[in-house]
Design an enzyme around this catalytic site. Structure first.
Site, PDB file in Angstrom:
ATOM      1  N   LYS A 160       0.819  -1.208   0.000  1.00  0.00           N
ATOM      2  CA  LYS A 160       0.000   0.000   0.000  1.00  0.00           C
ATOM      3  C   LYS A 160       0.865   1.276   0.000  1.00  0.00           C
ATOM      4  CE  LYS A 160      -4.022  -2.161   2.253  1.00  0.00           C
ATOM      5  NZ  LYS A 160      -5.014  -2.030   3.355  1.00  0.00           N
TER       6      LYS A 160
ATOM      7  N   TYR B 195     -12.617  -2.418  -3.633  1.00  0.00           N
ATOM      8  CA  TYR B 195     -13.163  -2.410  -2.269  1.00  0.00           C
ATOM      9  C   TYR B 195     -14.690  -2.323  -2.253  1.00  0.00           C
ATOM     10  CZ  TYR B 195      -8.544  -2.033  -0.033  1.00  0.00           C
ATOM     11  OH  TYR B 195      -7.272  -2.284   0.436  1.00  0.00           O
TER      12      TYR B 195
ATOM     13  N   ASN C 133      -2.091   0.081   6.948  1.00  0.00           N
ATOM     14  CA  ASN C 133      -1.598  -1.222   7.414  1.00  0.00           C
ATOM     15  C   ASN C 133      -0.773  -1.962   6.371  1.00  0.00           C
ATOM     16  OD1 ASN C 133      -3.659  -1.853   5.742  1.00  0.00           O
ATOM     17  ND2 ASN C 133      -4.871  -2.993   7.218  1.00  0.00           N
TER      18      ASN C 133
ATOM     19  N   HIS D 174      -2.206  -5.369   1.333  1.00  0.00           N
ATOM     20  CA  HIS D 174      -3.493  -6.025   1.057  1.00  0.00           C
ATOM     21  C   HIS D 174      -3.214  -7.424   0.538  1.00  0.00           C
ATOM     22  CE1 HIS D 174      -7.433  -6.975  -0.668  1.00  0.00           C
ATOM     23  NE2 HIS D 174      -6.745  -7.452  -1.695  1.00  0.00           N
TER      24      HIS D 174
ATOM     25  N   GLU E  70      -9.819  -9.969  -8.050  1.00  0.00           N
ATOM     26  CA  GLU E  70      -8.849  -8.890  -7.844  1.00  0.00           C
ATOM     27  C   GLU E  70      -7.686  -8.973  -8.830  1.00  0.00           C
ATOM     28  OE1 GLU E  70      -7.843  -9.249  -3.701  1.00  0.00           O
ATOM     29  OE2 GLU E  70      -9.828  -8.578  -3.045  1.00  0.00           O
TER      30      GLU E  70
HETATM   31  N1  UDP Z   1      -9.808  -0.374   7.293  1.00  0.00           N
HETATM   32  C1  UDP Z   1      -9.857   0.828   7.969  1.00  0.00           C
HETATM   33  N2  UDP Z   1     -10.574   0.892   9.131  1.00  0.00           N
HETATM   34  C2  UDP Z   1     -11.250  -0.167   9.633  1.00  0.00           C
HETATM   35  C3  UDP Z   1     -11.190  -1.387   8.932  1.00  0.00           C
HETATM   36  C4  UDP Z   1     -10.465  -1.463   7.765  1.00  0.00           C
HETATM   37  O1  UDP Z   1      -9.257   1.813   7.533  1.00  0.00           O
HETATM   38  O2  UDP Z   1     -11.874  -0.041  10.698  1.00  0.00           O
HETATM   39  C5  UDP Z   1      -9.038  -0.465   6.033  1.00  0.00           C
HETATM   40  C6  UDP Z   1      -7.691  -1.159   6.223  1.00  0.00           C
HETATM   41  O3  UDP Z   1      -6.731  -0.521   5.381  1.00  0.00           O
HETATM   42  C7  UDP Z   1      -7.979  -2.569   5.737  1.00  0.00           C
HETATM   43  C8  UDP Z   1      -8.975  -2.294   4.601  1.00  0.00           C
HETATM   44  O4  UDP Z   1      -9.770  -1.221   5.075  1.00  0.00           O
HETATM   45  O5  UDP Z   1      -6.830  -3.251   5.291  1.00  0.00           O
HETATM   46  C9  UDP Z   1      -9.871  -3.459   4.238  1.00  0.00           C
HETATM   47  O6  UDP Z   1     -10.472  -3.955   5.407  1.00  0.00           O
HETATM   48  P1  UDP Z   1     -10.605  -5.515   5.666  1.00  0.00           P
HETATM   49  O7  UDP Z   1     -11.548  -5.707   6.801  1.00  0.00           O
HETATM   50  O8  UDP Z   1     -10.928  -6.211   4.381  1.00  0.00           O
HETATM   51  O9  UDP Z   1      -9.139  -5.916   6.187  1.00  0.00           O
HETATM   52  P2  UDP Z   1      -7.962  -6.777   5.507  1.00  0.00           P
HETATM   53  O10 UDP Z   1      -8.612  -7.838   4.659  1.00  0.00           O
HETATM   54  O11 UDP Z   1      -7.144  -5.791   4.703  1.00  0.00           O
HETATM   55  O12 UDP Z   1      -7.187  -7.340   6.659  1.00  0.00           O
HETATM   56 MG    MG Z   2     -10.100  -7.720   3.207  1.00  0.00          MG
END
Ligand code: UDP
Ligand code: MG
Length: 155
Positions: free
Chosen positions: A9, A49, A112, A115, A126
């Site tokens: 990212k 997303y 974080n 992805h 994707e």
């Molecule tokens: N995210 C965020 N706030 C939240 C939850 C998710 O900003 O409370 C962002 C974070 O960058 C995350 C992405 O949205 O990686 C997608 O969320 P997901 O629950 O799919 O998490 P991942 O699969 O990336 O672990």
């Molecule tokens: Mg996810």
């Protein structure tokens, strides 16, 4: 063999963590079958997303992901999706276990670093979004030593 989409990212790129992050996946034994630095358009971010469209964090997430380039890669291996998710760690940096990418390099709930596709269906969808040109097919010499050729690579 399974394929998965990984995105390093904007925070990983801007913090100079591309090499170290990529190395985690490579060292584990995953084969790189596509790799590029790119800026994500708002349209692509929205498609990628779409499952999160109604969530409170969605506008900030799209803003973050389109703010600066990402490194997109396709990785291949047996159980690649699960293995990559394990290497990434829990979604929020503060919760992610030490030894994982998110656990070692971040503390944020949104920035974080990485992805990874979360299911075979998501990976197919994707990968088509980020690599419409397809992946790069080649023989990976290391496979013969990463896997037991007799037990794991037999067709
Ligand atoms: N995210 C965020 N706030 C939240 C939850 C998710 O900003 O409370 C962002 C974070 O960058 C995350 C992405 O949205 O990686 C997608 O969320 P997901 O629950 O799919 O998490 P991942 O699969 O990336 O672990
Ligand atoms: Mg996810």
């Amino acid at each position: 063999m399974e394929r998965t989409l990984i995105l390093l990212k904007p925070d990983a790129v801007q913090r100079g963590l591309v090499g170290q992050t990529l190395a985690r996946f490579e060292q584990k034994g995953l084969k790189i079958v596509a790799l590029k630095l790119m800026k994500i358009s708002p349209e692509l971010a929205a498609k990628h997303y779409e499952q999160h469209r109604e969530r409170k964090f969605y506008p900030g997430l799209v803003k973050f992901m389109t703010s600066s380039p990402v490194v997109a890669l396709a990785l291949e291996g047996i159980d690649a999706i699960k293995i990559c998710r394990n290497l990434m760690g829990a979604t929020f940096g503060a919760d992610a276990a030490a030894g994982t990418i998110r656990g070692d390099f971040g503390v944020s709930r949104s920035f974080n670093l990485v992805h990874g596709s979360d299911s075979p269906e998501a990976a197919v969808r994707e990968l088509a979004l980020f690599f419409p040109e397809g992946i790069v097919g080649y023989d990976y010499a290391a496979y013969g030593w990463i896997y037991d050729p007799v037990e794991e690579l037999k067709k």
